[in-house]
Design a protein around this motif. Structure first.
Motif, short mmCIF file in Angstrom:
data_model
loop_
_atom_site.label_atom_id
_atom_site.label_comp_id
_atom_site.label_asym_id
_atom_site.label_seq_id
_atom_site.Cartn_x
_atom_site.Cartn_y
_atom_site.Cartn_z
N THR A 47 0.85 -1.20 0.00
CA THR A 47 0.00 0.00 0.00
C THR A 47 0.88 1.24 0.00
O THR A 47 1.72 1.40 0.88
CB THR A 47 -0.87 0.01 1.28
N ALA A 48 0.67 2.12 -0.98
CA ALA A 48 1.46 3.35 -1.04
C ALA A 48 0.63 4.46 -1.66
O ALA A 48 -0.16 4.21 -2.57
CB ALA A 48 2.72 3.12 -1.89
N HIS A 49 0.77 5.65 -1.13
CA HIS A 49 0.12 6.80 -1.76
C HIS A 49 1.09 7.97 -1.81
O HIS A 49 2.04 8.04 -1.02
CB HIS A 49 -1.20 7.16 -1.06
N ALA A 50 0.83 8.89 -2.75
CA ALA A 50 1.75 9.98 -3.02
C ALA A 50 1.27 11.29 -2.40
O ALA A 50 0.07 11.55 -2.32
CB ALA A 50 1.91 10.15 -4.53
N VAL A 51 2.24 12.10 -1.95
CA VAL A 51 1.95 13.41 -1.36
C VAL A 51 2.95 14.40 -1.94
O VAL A 51 4.13 14.09 -2.05
CB VAL A 51 2.11 13.34 0.18
N ARG A 52 2.45 15.60 -2.29
CA ARG A 52 3.39 16.63 -2.76
C ARG A 52 4.05 17.29 -1.55
O ARG A 52 3.35 17.75 -0.63
CB ARG A 52 2.64 17.69 -3.57
N VAL A 53 5.36 17.34 -1.54
CA VAL A 53 6.06 17.98 -0.43
C VAL A 53 7.42 18.48 -0.91
O VAL A 53 8.12 17.79 -1.66
CB VAL A 53 6.23 17.01 0.77
N ASP A 54 7.74 19.71 -0.50
CA ASP A 54 9.09 20.23 -0.69
C ASP A 54 9.71 20.30 0.69
O ASP A 54 9.15 20.92 1.60
CB ASP A 54 9.02 21.63 -1.33
N LEU A 55 10.84 19.65 0.87
CA LEU A 55 11.41 19.58 2.23
C LEU A 55 11.83 20.95 2.74
O LEU A 55 12.09 21.13 3.93
CB LEU A 55 12.56 18.57 2.28
N ASN A 56 11.88 21.94 1.85
CA ASN A 56 12.22 23.30 2.29
C ASN A 56 10.99 24.11 2.71
O ASN A 56 11.12 25.27 3.08
CB ASN A 56 12.96 24.04 1.16
N ASP A 57 9.80 23.48 2.65
CA ASP A 57 8.57 24.13 3.08
C ASP A 57 8.18 23.53 4.45
O ASP A 57 7.66 22.40 4.50
CB ASP A 57 7.48 23.86 2.03
N PRO A 58 8.45 24.26 5.55
CA PRO A 58 8.27 23.66 6.88
C PRO A 58 6.86 23.13 7.14
O PRO A 58 6.69 22.08 7.74
CB PRO A 58 8.61 24.81 7.84
N GLY A 59 5.84 23.85 6.65
CA GLY A 59 4.46 23.42 6.88
C GLY A 59 4.16 22.11 6.18
O GLY A 59 3.60 21.18 6.77
N ARG A 60 4.52 22.02 4.91
CA ARG A 60 4.29 20.79 4.13
C ARG A 60 5.11 19.62 4.70
O ARG A 60 4.65 18.49 4.72
CB ARG A 60 4.70 21.01 2.67
N LEU A 61 6.33 19.95 5.13
CA LEU A 61 7.18 18.88 5.68
C LEU A 61 6.58 18.33 6.97
O LEU A 61 6.53 17.11 7.19
CB LEU A 61 8.60 19.42 5.91
N ALA A 62 6.08 19.23 7.83
CA ALA A 62 5.46 18.79 9.09
C ALA A 62 4.23 17.92 8.80
O ALA A 62 4.04 16.87 9.42
CB ALA A 62 5.07 20.00 9.93
#
Ligand SMILES: NC(=O)c1ccc[n+]([C@@H]2O[C@H](COP(=O)([O-])OP(=O)(O)OC[C@H]3O[C@@H](n4cnc5c(N)ncnc54)[C@H](OP(=O)(O)O)[C@@H]3O)[C@@H](O)[C@H]2O)c1
Length: 362
Positions: A47-62
């Motif tokens: 089971t796997a699903h995808a999420v958009r995240v930029d590790l330089n965006d603290p909110g998205r990373l959290a």
């Protein structure tokens, strides 16, 4: 839930496949390109699903780390990532595994304390990683007079890996031309070996002495009298490209170097590796030899591992490190993989992995 950043990359793709194949749990795969991550998730056995995240965006990373038992980072460049993702993982109550980081990230994360019970493992790839772990198989229960490490081959550098290769210099990474002798770094003791024939390498190679901090720790942990550590190249193109770039790049904190400054140098490294690959194809070899002290108990004197794709092999190591953290084989704290993983268990798993052509311990 396991969160895997950089899953669509050269390392991350295999890490994703192995993590799901080992049945370690559902996977959240992240990157800046959501469509690419979704395409990858659709190919995975679990089971796997995808999420958009930029590790330089603290909110998205959290948000990415939220709800994860462990966050696994295969994104780079390592010199910029440092402890950014690890801190977000710890804040979410997750453990952490990183393909890079080395002492710089380990020290950064350790500063200010680690939450009780949390575990982080950095540098869980081939080099650093296996390069400091597998030689321990030669030193089990007996002192060594000498330990020689040869790692390299013909691998095409990705631009991210080229940038990291350019910036892994300085005292936190290693000392060129040095050996380890009688308990300390002995500077300017070794010279490059040009056109040398080594077991496991299909062509004569150029071996450049580079006593990594990983090799220094290995020397201290095993008590070896002498350690010689070499980066192995199949032609002189890559050492020449690296040396030319080092001569031109300002010797400052890597964080102050702009991507535009680094890009032409990374391009030169990638081009050199592509030319090597065009001439010789892809192969990667790890050769470790140990000579016991007189009178020491018998044991293996050589470890040889060969593979076609060092990036995919690093992905396997990442998955093995993730499994070790999830099963509690790694104690809480901040570690480097070479010091925290079990050499025997890792060698057994690698031996059974189809990406490893040969792993002999004799
Ligand atoms: N220890 C070792 O032996 C070893 C071996 C090989 C590589 N490495 C290191 O591993 C790292 C990755 O190398 P690679 O060759 O696999 O690189 P790569 O093929 O370029 O893959 C990079 C991955 O990271 C993602 N990514 C990049 N920037 C990101 C960001 N800001 N936020 C979120 N995701 C991001 C990319 O996806 P998107 O573009 O979609 O974001 C991609 O999935 C490098 O630091 C390299 O030095 C270590």
């Amino acid at each position: 839930m396991i969160g895997l950043l950089g899953a669509t990359g050269a390392v991350g793709r295999t890490a994703a496949q192995r993590i799901t194949a080992y049945g370690l749990g559902p996977l959240r795969v992240g990157g800046r390109d959501l469509a690419g991550a979704a395409d990858l998730a659709a190919t995975l056995p679990g089971t796997a699903h995808a999420v958009r995240v930029d590790l330089n965006d603290p909110g998205r990373l959290a948000a990415f780390c939220d709800g994860c038992r462990v966050v696994v980072n295969c994104a780079g460049p390592s010199y910029q990532v440092l402890d950014t993702v690890a801190r977000a993982a710890f804040a979410a109550g997750a453990d952490y595994v990183d393909i890079g980081g080395e002492l710089a990230a380990k020290d950064a994360l350790s500063t200010g304390g680690v939450p009780e019970g949390r575990t982080a493992v950095f540098s869980a790839g081939v080099m650093p990683g296996l390069s400091g772990l597998l030689p321990r198989l030669l030193a089990k229960g007996r002192p060594l007079r000498r330990l020689d490490l040869y790692v390299g081959g013909a691998a095409v550098f990705t631009p991210l890996s080229a940038v990291d290769a350019l910036l892994t210099r300085g005292p936190k990474f290693g000392t060129p031309m040095a050996a380890w002798r009688a308990g300390r770094v002995a500077p300017n003791t070794l010279a490059p070996l040009n056109g040398v024939t080594l077991p496991g390498f299909p062509v004569p190679v150029h071996a450049w002495p580079y006593l990594t901090t990983e090799a220094q720790t290995l020397a201290m942990d095993t008590g070896a009298d002498e350690v010689r550590s070499y980066n192995v190249f199949v032609t002189e193109r890559l050492p020449e490209a690296l040396t030319a770039s080092w001569a031109q790049l300002p010797d400052t904190d890597p964080a102050t170097l702009s991507p535009a400054t680094l890009a032409p140098h990374a391009d030169a490294v990638v081009r050199a590796s592509l030319q090597d690959n065009a001439d010789l194809g892809a192969f990667y070899v790890m050769l470790f030899t140990g000579r016991p002290r007189p009178g020491a108990s018998p044991g293996p004197t050589r470890v040889l591992l060969t593979a076609v794709d060092s990036y995919a092999l690093s992905g396997v190591v990442m998955a093995l490190a993730t499994r070790a953290v999830l099963t509690g084989s790694v104690p809480p704290g901040v570690h480097l993989a070479a010091e925290a993983l079990d050499p025997d268990a890792t060698a057994t798993a690698l031996h059974d992995d189809p990406l490893v052509e040969e792993l002999t311990i004799r």
